[in-house]
Design a protein around this motif. Structure first.
Motif, PDB file in Angstrom:
ATOM      1  N   LEU A  13       0.834  -1.208   0.000  1.00  0.00           N
ATOM      2  CA  LEU A  13       0.000   0.000   0.000  1.00  0.00           C
ATOM      3  C   LEU A  13       0.865   1.252   0.000  1.00  0.00           C
ATOM      4  N   ASN A  14       1.950   1.218   0.772  1.00  0.00           N
ATOM      5  CA  ASN A  14       2.848   2.366   0.760  1.00  0.00           C
ATOM      6  C   ASN A  14       3.537   2.509  -0.585  1.00  0.00           C
TER       7      ASN A  14
ATOM      8  N   PHE B 141      -6.192   3.351   6.170  1.00  0.00           N
ATOM      9  CA  PHE B 141      -4.809   3.100   6.572  1.00  0.00           C
ATOM     10  C   PHE B 141      -3.871   4.209   6.092  1.00  0.00           C
ATOM     11  N   LEU B 142      -4.072   4.642   4.863  1.00  0.00           N
ATOM     12  CA  LEU B 142      -3.130   5.601   4.288  1.00  0.00           C
ATOM     13  C   LEU B 142      -3.347   7.023   4.796  1.00  0.00           C
ATOM     14  N   LEU B 143      -4.581   7.322   5.253  1.00  0.00           N
ATOM     15  CA  LEU B 143      -4.933   8.651   5.780  1.00  0.00           C
ATOM     16  C   LEU B 143      -4.431   9.779   4.873  1.00  0.00           C
ATOM     17  N   PRO B 144      -4.940   9.841   3.640  1.00  0.00           N
ATOM     18  CA  PRO B 144      -4.449  10.888   2.741  1.00  0.00           C
ATOM     19  C   PRO B 144      -4.927  12.275   3.179  1.00  0.00           C
ATOM     20  N   TYR B 145      -4.126  13.289   2.892  1.00  0.00           N
ATOM     21  CA  TYR B 145      -4.545  14.665   3.144  1.00  0.00           C
ATOM     22  C   TYR B 145      -4.031  15.520   2.007  1.00  0.00           C
ATOM     23  N   ARG B 146      -4.636  16.692   1.834  1.00  0.00           N
ATOM     24  CA  ARG B 146      -4.214  17.525   0.709  1.00  0.00           C
ATOM     25  C   ARG B 146      -4.031  18.965   1.136  1.00  0.00           C
ATOM     26  N   LYS B 147      -3.221  19.660   0.343  1.00  0.00           N
ATOM     27  CA  LYS B 147      -3.027  21.087   0.584  1.00  0.00           C
ATOM     28  C   LYS B 147      -3.471  21.805  -0.677  1.00  0.00           C
ATOM     29  N   LEU B 148      -4.376  22.771  -0.505  1.00  0.00           N
ATOM     30  CA  LEU B 148      -4.889  23.532  -1.649  1.00  0.00           C
ATOM     31  C   LEU B 148      -4.537  24.996  -1.454  1.00  0.00           C
ATOM     32  N   ASN B 149      -4.162  25.637  -2.543  1.00  0.00           N
ATOM     33  CA  ASN B 149      -3.866  27.055  -2.433  1.00  0.00           C
ATOM     34  C   ASN B 149      -4.202  27.728  -3.757  1.00  0.00           C
ATOM     35  N   LYS B 150      -5.220  28.631  -3.726  1.00  0.00           N
ATOM     36  CA  LYS B 150      -5.610  29.308  -4.959  1.00  0.00           C
ATOM     37  C   LYS B 150      -5.236  30.777  -4.866  1.00  0.00           C
ATOM     38  N   VAL B 151      -4.611  31.270  -5.910  1.00  0.00           N
ATOM     39  CA  VAL B 151      -4.375  32.720  -5.993  1.00  0.00           C
ATOM     40  C   VAL B 151      -5.313  33.247  -7.055  1.00  0.00           C
TER      41      VAL B 151
ATOM     42  N   TYR C 168      -2.436  25.700  -6.600  1.00  0.00           N
ATOM     43  CA  TYR C 168      -1.402  24.887  -5.983  1.00  0.00           C
ATOM     44  C   TYR C 168      -2.083  23.732  -5.268  1.00  0.00           C
ATOM     45  N   TYR C 169      -1.669  22.509  -5.616  1.00  0.00           N
ATOM     46  CA  TYR C 169      -2.344  21.337  -5.054  1.00  0.00           C
ATOM     47  C   TYR C 169      -1.310  20.285  -4.682  1.00  0.00           C
ATOM     48  N   GLU C 170      -1.406  19.795  -3.464  1.00  0.00           N
ATOM     49  CA  GLU C 170      -0.490  18.740  -3.030  1.00  0.00           C
ATOM     50  C   GLU C 170      -1.292  17.685  -2.315  1.00  0.00           C
ATOM     51  N   THR C 171      -0.934  16.429  -2.533  1.00  0.00           N
ATOM     52  CA  THR C 171      -1.599  15.394  -1.742  1.00  0.00           C
ATOM     53  C   THR C 171      -0.547  14.431  -1.198  1.00  0.00           C
ATOM     54  N   HIS C 172      -0.745  14.060   0.033  1.00  0.00           N
ATOM     55  CA  HIS C 172       0.208  13.153   0.682  1.00  0.00           C
ATOM     56  C   HIS C 172      -0.551  12.083   1.438  1.00  0.00           C
ATOM     57  N   THR C 173       0.162  11.024   1.745  1.00  0.00           N
ATOM     58  CA  THR C 173      -0.427  10.045   2.661  1.00  0.00           C
ATOM     59  C   THR C 173       0.359  10.096   3.966  1.00  0.00           C
ATOM     60  N   THR C 174      -0.328   9.738   5.047  1.00  0.00           N
ATOM     61  CA  THR C 174       0.318   9.759   6.352  1.00  0.00           C
ATOM     62  C   THR C 174       1.131   8.486   6.539  1.00  0.00           C
TER      63      THR C 174
ATOM     64  N   SER D 160      -2.883   6.445  -8.689  1.00  0.00           N
ATOM     65  CA  SER D 160      -3.026   5.746  -7.409  1.00  0.00           C
ATOM     66  C   SER D 160      -4.174   6.294  -6.571  1.00  0.00           C
ATOM     67  N   LYS D 161      -4.901   7.291  -7.121  1.00  0.00           N
ATOM     68  CA  LYS D 161      -5.991   7.895  -6.339  1.00  0.00           C
ATOM     69  C   LYS D 161      -7.049   6.875  -5.886  1.00  0.00           C
ATOM     70  N   PRO D 162      -7.520   5.977  -6.775  1.00  0.00           N
ATOM     71  CA  PRO D 162      -8.533   5.015  -6.308  1.00  0.00           C
ATOM     72  C   PRO D 162      -8.059   4.210  -5.112  1.00  0.00           C
ATOM     73  N   PHE D 163      -6.759   3.878  -5.111  1.00  0.00           N
ATOM     74  CA  PHE D 163      -6.248   3.075  -4.001  1.00  0.00           C
ATOM     75  C   PHE D 163      -6.145   3.914  -2.735  1.00  0.00           C
ATOM     76  N   ARG D 164      -5.784   5.203  -2.929  1.00  0.00           N
ATOM     77  CA  ARG D 164      -5.754   6.089  -1.751  1.00  0.00           C
ATOM     78  C   ARG D 164      -7.125   6.190  -1.130  1.00  0.00           C
ATOM     79  N   LEU D 165      -8.147   6.225  -2.001  1.00  0.00           N
ATOM     80  CA  LEU D 165      -9.517   6.323  -1.470  1.00  0.00           C
ATOM     81  C   LEU D 165      -9.938   5.018  -0.813  1.00  0.00           C
ATOM     82  N   ALA D 166      -9.672   3.896  -1.522  1.00  0.00           N
ATOM     83  CA  ALA D 166     -10.150   2.614  -1.013  1.00  0.00           C
ATOM     84  C   ALA D 166      -9.473   2.249   0.297  1.00  0.00           C
ATOM     85  N   PHE D 167      -8.206   2.608   0.428  1.00  0.00           N
ATOM     86  CA  PHE D 167      -7.481   2.253   1.645  1.00  0.00           C
ATOM     87  C   PHE D 167      -7.220   3.482   2.505  1.00  0.00           C
TER      88      PHE D 167
END
Lengths: 610, 211
Positions: free
Chosen positions: A227-228, A532-542, A553-559, A522-529
């Protein structure tokens, strides 16, 4: 005197591991001749090759050491030499950090090993494997349990069993690629060797729950690792996580063997151990190949981030084909070697579920299900890794100018690629060898067990209707392909190739930035799991105005659960404890002298009382 | 004779602890060393050992004359205030010293169960000298007191070696003397440096090393 401390063993198990180490080391060395030249100065290359040689020598000594004293010394030598290879890029801060994490985990493991070895020495009064084995028979079961747990943690830290796996994704990517191939392919296997040697051969399997614990840990390692890997975008980190998963698959075989031997099914135990060893050997080969391939990609493009690659299949065709072969093998596609060993492991788990009764039936069913899920996720992971890296269009300028690597590097990869195919096709021949080693490990004469062979088919006498014939499978696949090709030609005529732009709704400005990304894949897997993965995102619009977004500006990470929740807390509390000790450090000479004096006084009083 | 010499040693150790000025401290140390030299000499004559005789002479030369001379030179040269500064005043220090001596006495009587009274007393006094030297190092502020404390401890060890254990090998004794001498020279240099760097030789200013 020297003899008692430096005896060697050359039994089938040791020889098997010696062969495994050499099989990966030699191609890696050939590869390094080309790889190091482009990246380092001559002095550094000499140093690197010296450390490389020391590392290989230490690993060879680990698997042939005949007593625990010598074993411990060369074990540490192996950790140290690989540590210096991890921090080989000394100017890179990440390397130093990775090296520190690696060293800390290695030392924790060694601490547990030393505890276990001291217990053994206390019981037997000798360092020799054979004497210890004799002496441990009379050890009470509670102490044997403690010994087993100590060994499991000690070797688990080196093997990368979850939750002791955190050093792998740091250390493996930072080392030069040929070293990563060796570390990931072989070094972590020496820990499996240690488990087999000390738990199964010397200690003996004394309780059912030992095997069950190993299998549970193996299942967790499989899922966590893959998963990682799925959400990882650094090619070498991805491969490192995949190593965690493969260690899990190997341990599934080893754990099943432990259960079978305890319950008195020697034939199944031999098959399980054989499957484990087969996968160990296979993983060493294809993971070595993939790491070397990742090194070639880095060599050609200067990047390991697959989001910045793409379209490499036309630029570096040889590396691409080797990498594809490795990816297919690790995804367990027939008829390559990964398929054989994973299939054998799955077969063992099914046989366990069929033969055993009660809760163990369910237990093996679940293990088999998890292995199957892992296999599927692995395939997805490597579709992503290969597809984003090699297919599509180049995502950066450097990739467009990528050039194929030199002869030495290609040679190194070619040897391993050749072995991937050979070990897949020659399963009938190789299973006998692995069966022999496994038979030695389980204390069963494997020559009495007949894997009945008719032409190219193996079947086990105790499990009817199970066939494995990779050459036929290959033939079948080829036939299917030819048949489909012929059919297509028949119905649709000869294929016509039209070159044109991708239709883009009339926008006419599609670039490589519009390509499908690895993150997207890998988004479907981030959603399905996500539990465990605890995804989070950072959004920034100018925004320029309400309607027009100027910058997005868009970033997504898993914990990283284990790092963030377990290790950081541990580290934090250690530092807090150390901080609270600072109170007694006043820096005044008088106070320090006072401490010494007080200690002496207390000792005097102590002496006076007793 | 020996008995009184030993008592004198203990008294001089108390003197060290209760001294209020640097010059008195150095003088007391010189006195202690003198008593030690005489004691060693008497012992050497009793035992008829030439080696111990030479050692006694060395004590006389080194610890009674040379080292106190070096130390008083240092105090004059860096023009340091003659007042010793205390963490614990002399009266309380003396009280503590008495307690420590008692403790050392009980300790010695545990160790030297089978020895005669003089040997027992000798052990107790040498332990006390070590303990009081340490005490001096802890509760005095000026760096010179630390040097004197260390030397007083060395005197205690010497007494223990020379009388209770009938002397160490000659070569070892020589080595120790050389060590002490070099130690004093080095510490003297350190005191100079400390004085220049921190304007004064208070060790309480040396707490910047704290992490």
């Amino acid at each position: 005197m020297l003899n008692t401390y430096f005896s060697l063993v050359f039994d089938p198990l040791a020889v098997f591991f010696v062969i495994t180490i050499l099989t990966i080391s030699i191609p890696s060395f050939i590869y390094s001749l080309g790889y190091l030249k482009g990246h380092y100065s001559t002095r550094k290359i000499v140093l690197g090759q010296f450390l490389f040689g020391l590392f290989v020598l230490a690993m060879l000594a680990v698997v042939t050491a005949g007593n625990i004293f010598f074993f411990l010394i060369v074990w540490e030598l192996m950790s140290l030499s690989s540590y210096f290879l991890v921090i080989f890029d000394t100017e890179n801060k990440k390397s130093i950090e990775a090296g520190t994490i690696y060293m800390v985990m290695a030392q924790i493991g060694t601490a547990f090993l030393i505890a276990a070895f001291l217990l053994m020495y206390q019981q037997s009064g000798s360092f020799d494997f054979y004497v210890i084995k004799q002496a441990l028979v009379s050890l009470p079961i509670q102490q044997k349990n403690i010994l087993f747990l100590l060994l499991l943690v000690g070797f688990g830290a080196k093997a990368g069993i979850v939750p002791l796996h955190i050093w792998l994704p740091y250390a493996h990517p930072q080392a030069p690629s040929h070293v990563s191939a060796l570390m990931s392919g072989v070094m972590i296997k020496t820990a499996i060797y240690g488990l087999i040697r000390f738990v199964i051969l010397i200690l003996g399997v004394n309780a059912l729950w030992w095997g069950e614990l190993v299998i549970v840990l193996a299942c967790i390692s499989c899922l966590v690792g893959i998963l990682n890997a799925l959400t990882e975008h650094d090619l070498k980190t991805l491969l490192a996580y995949s190593s965690v998963e493969n260690i899990g698959i190997i341990l599934l075989g080893v754990g099943a063997a432990m259960i079978f031997i305890k319950l008195g099914y020697p034939v199944l135990a031999v098959l399980a151990m054989g499957a484990g060893l087969y996968h160990l050997f296979n993983h060493a080969i294809f993971k070595g190949l993939l790491f070397l391939g990742a090194g070639s990609i880095y060599n050609a493009t200067g990047s390991r981030n697959i989001e910045k690659l793409g379209g490499l299949i036309n630029k570096i065709p040889w590396t691409s084909s080797y990498f594809l072969l490795g990816s297919m093998a690790i995804s367990a596609l027939p008829p390559l070697n990964g398929f054989v060993s994973e299939w054998l492991t799955l077969l063992v788990l099914f046989l366990g579920a069929l033969t055993l009764g009660g809760g163990l039936k369910l237990f093996f069913c679940f293990s088999a299900a998890i292995l199957a899920l892992t296999g599927g996720l692995t395939a997805a992971c490597f579709v992503k890794a290969f597809g984003i890296t090699f297919l599509g269009q180049a995502r950066s300028v450097k990739v467009e100018q990528a050039k194929e690597c030199g002869l030495a590097m290609n040679m190194g990869m070619a040897i391993l690629a050749f072995l991937v195919v050979i070990l897949g096709l020659g399963v009938v021949f190789f299973i006998k060898i692995f069966g022999f080693v496994a038979g030695f490990v389980m204390g069963v004469d494997a020559s009495l067990i007949r894997f009945s062979l008719n032409s190219f088919v193996i079947s086990l006498p105790l499990a009817n209707n199970i066939f494995l014939a990779t050459p036929q499978l290959l033939l079948l696949l080829l036939l299917c392909a030819v048949f489909a090709f012929v059919l297509l030609n028949l119905f649709f005529g000869r294929a016509k190739v039209l070159l044109g732009k991708t239709w883009d709704c009339g926008y006419y400005k599609l670039t490589s930035r519009n390509e499908y990304t690895a993150t997207g894949f890998s988004k479907p897997f981030r959603l399905a799991f996500s539990f465990f993965l605890l995804p989070y995102r950072k959004l920034n619009k100018v925004k320029e105005s309400f309607y027009h977004v100027k910058n997005f500006y868009y970033e997504t990470h898993t914990t990283k659960i284990f790092m963030d929740y377990i290790y950081r807390n541990l580290l934090g509390s250690t530092f807090r404890l150390a901080g609270s000790m600072r109170g007694i450090q006043t820096g005044s000479i008088n106070i320090y002298l006072g401490y010494i004096f007080l200690t002496i006084l207390l000792l005097l009083v102590f002496r006076g009382i007793f | 004779m020996e008995f009184f010499l030993i008592l004198g040693l203990l008294a001089s150790a108390f003197g060290l602890v209760s001294a209020k000025r640097l010059s008195v401290l150095i003088g007391n140390f010189s006195l202690q060393s003198l008593l030690l030299a005489i004691l060693t000499f008497v012992e050497a004559v009793n035992l008829g050992q030439l080696g111990l005789c030479i050692i006694a002479l060395l004590v006389l030369a080194l610890k009674v004359v040379i080292i106190p001379k070096i130390l008083s030179n240092i105090t004059k040269e860096i023009k340091v205030n003659d007042n010793l500064e205390f963490y614990l005043n002399p009266q309380l220090s003396l009280l503590m010293a008495l307690l420590l001596t008692y403790l050392c006495w009980t300790f010695a009587s545990v160790i030297f169960v089978e020895s005669d009274a003089v040997a027992k007393m000798c052990g107790a006094v040498s332990f006390s000298m070590i303990a009081l030297g340490m005490f001096l190092m802890i509760f005095r502020v000026k760096a010179l007191a630390q040097i004197i404390g260390l030397l007083a401890m060395e005197n205690g060890v010497f007494l223990l070696a020379a009388l209770v254990l009938n002397g160490m090998p000659f070569l070892v004794e020589m080595a120790i003397f050389f060590d002490v001498f070099v130690g004093v020279v080095i510490l003297g240099v350190f005191v100079y440096r400390i004085n220049r760097l921190f304007v004064g030789i208070d060790v309480s200013k040396l707490n910047r090393l704290r992490g």
